[in-house]
Write a protein that holds these residues in place. Structure first.
Motif, PDB file in Angstrom:
ATOM      1  N   LEU A  36     -23.978  93.510 -22.624  1.00 17.48           N
ATOM      2  CA  LEU A  36     -24.305  94.893 -22.940  1.00 17.48           C
ATOM      3  C   LEU A  36     -23.055  95.645 -23.381  1.00 17.48           C
ATOM      4  O   LEU A  36     -23.090  96.433 -24.339  1.00 17.48           O
ATOM      5  N   TYR A  37     -21.946  95.399 -22.691  1.00 17.37           N
ATOM      6  CA  TYR A  37     -20.687  96.040 -23.085  1.00 17.37           C
ATOM      7  C   TYR A  37     -20.250  95.570 -24.475  1.00 17.37           C
ATOM      8  O   TYR A  37     -19.836  96.376 -25.313  1.00 17.37           O
ATOM      9  N   LYS A  38     -20.356  94.275 -24.733  1.00 13.58           N
ATOM     10  CA  LYS A  38     -19.950  93.743 -26.036  1.00 13.58           C
ATOM     11  C   LYS A  38     -20.716  94.400 -27.178  1.00 13.58           C
ATOM     12  O   LYS A  38     -20.172  94.613 -28.265  1.00 13.58           O
ATOM     13  N   GLN A  39     -21.965  94.744 -26.926  1.00 17.89           N
ATOM     14  CA  GLN A  39     -22.786  95.374 -27.953  1.00 17.89           C
ATOM     15  C   GLN A  39     -22.261  96.751 -28.348  1.00 17.89           C
ATOM     16  O   GLN A  39     -22.581  97.265 -29.418  1.00 17.89           O
ATOM     17  N   THR A  40     -21.455  97.358 -27.486  1.00 19.74           N
ATOM     18  CA  THR A  40     -20.898  98.673 -27.791  1.00 19.74           C
ATOM     19  C   THR A  40     -19.620  98.581 -28.615  1.00 19.74           C
ATOM     20  O   THR A  40     -19.136  99.594 -29.127  1.00 19.74           O
ATOM     21  N   ARG A  41     -19.069  97.387 -28.754  1.00 13.92           N
ATOM     22  CA  ARG A  41     -17.796  97.200 -29.437  1.00 13.92           C
ATOM     23  C   ARG A  41     -18.006  96.937 -30.932  1.00 13.92           C
ATOM     24  O   ARG A  41     -19.053  96.429 -31.345  1.00 13.92           O
ATOM     25  N   LEU A  42     -17.013  97.259 -31.723  1.00 15.46           N
ATOM     26  CA  LEU A  42     -17.070  97.005 -33.157  1.00 15.46           C
ATOM     27  C   LEU A  42     -17.252  95.514 -33.394  1.00 15.46           C
ATOM     28  O   LEU A  42     -16.489  94.691 -32.868  1.00 15.46           O
ATOM     29  N   ASP A  43     -18.242  95.154 -34.181  1.00 12.77           N
ATOM     30  CA  ASP A  43     -18.582  93.751 -34.456  1.00 12.77           C
ATOM     31  C   ASP A  43     -18.864  92.966 -33.181  1.00 12.77           C
ATOM     32  O   ASP A  43     -18.750  91.739 -33.147  1.00 12.77           O
ATOM     33  N   HIS A  44     -19.193  93.680 -32.108  1.00 14.64           N
ATOM     34  CA  HIS A  44     -19.508  93.060 -30.817  1.00 14.64           C
ATOM     35  C   HIS A  44     -18.344  92.210 -30.287  1.00 14.64           C
ATOM     36  O   HIS A  44     -18.557  91.246 -29.552  1.00 14.64           O
ATOM     37  N   HIS A  45     -17.137  92.601 -30.658  1.00 11.34           N
ATOM     38  CA  HIS A  45     -15.955  91.850 -30.233  1.00 11.34           C
ATOM     39  C   HIS A  45     -15.195  92.617 -29.157  1.00 11.34           C
ATOM     40  O   HIS A  45     -15.015  93.826 -29.245  1.00 11.34           O
ATOM     41  N   THR A  46     -14.766  91.909 -28.141  1.00 11.11           N
ATOM     42  CA  THR A  46     -13.947  92.498 -27.089  1.00 11.11           C
ATOM     43  C   THR A  46     -12.783  91.577 -26.763  1.00 11.11           C
ATOM     44  O   THR A  46     -12.911  90.345 -26.839  1.00 11.11           O
TER      45      THR A  46
END
Length: 218
Positions: A36-46
């Motif tokens: 869920l957190y990754k979905q908030t990141r640009l290009d789903h990248h963390t």
């Protein structure tokens, strides 16, 4: 513009017994939250990994508020960030996880851009209420340059604030007494609601839109 602060009901028991252990495991047992957190990141990248999350969480103090070397009042906080590149993402992840799992977005009490302490400027420095308001306004490692989850208080603190509520005093400004009375009533009612459900209160600043989960306490 300034930073805008708010108070929210907070289930510290669930936080302590469930969320903290999960973070110390790097959210390996909660891949849904990490995804869920990754979905908030640009290009789903963390840049966060389960190992980094576990390492940071395991390095925090017993209250889960302080990290070695972190000083929110430092004139060179950027040095800490350079040495700990996870700093921003940790604060964002922590905010999302806490509001998803153990904080209620409604009801909230707006504390304005100067915070809860500015609402009660003449509270006696020796009072219980003064000490608790000071505690909740102290920034933790979860606050990124004043933004994010600032701090929280326990249900015991809520009970003490209810007992000592009459000691919460403000400088008298003629003409705005009615507005102050409404705010005081809202604060008191939030304390009553939190205590009714054996909850504490969480203090947040400029929360990110993606952290908002419509969990409402009635």
């Amino acid at each position: 513009m300034g930073t805008w602060y708010s108070l929210y009901p907070f289930d510290e028991e669930k936080f302590t017994e469930t969320v903290v252990p999960s973070l110390k495991r790097g959210l390996a047992d909660r891949p849904d939250l990490f995804d869920l957190y990754k979905q908030t990141r640009l290009d789903h990248h963390t840049n966060l990994t389960t190992d980094i999350i576990a390492s940071v969480a395991s390095s925090l103090d017993a209250e889960f508020k302080s990290y070695p070397g972190y000083d929110p009042f430092s004139n060179d906080l950027s040095t800490f960030e350079k040495e700990n590149p996870w700093y921003y993402e940790w604060s964002a992840l922590f905010e999302l996880v806490v509001f998803h799992e153990c904080a209620y977005y409604k009801p909230e009490l707006y504390c304005g851009k100067f915070g809860i302490n500015s609402r009660f400027t003449d509270t006696s420095q020796g009072s219980v209420a003064y000490g608790i308001l000071g505690d909740i306004a102290n920034e933790t490692i979860h606050t990124y340059y004043t933004i994010g989850i600032v701090n929280w208080i326990t249900n015991e603190d809520v009970k003490l604030l209810l007992i000592d509520f009459d000691n919460l005093k403000r400088r008298n400004n003629p003409g705005d007494d009615s507005e102050h009375e409404l705010y005081d009533e809202d604060f008191y009612n939030l304390l009553l609601l939190a205590d009714k459900h054996s909850l504490g209160l969480l203090y947040g600043a400029d929360l990110k839109e993606y952290t908002i989960f419509e969990r409402q306490l009635n």
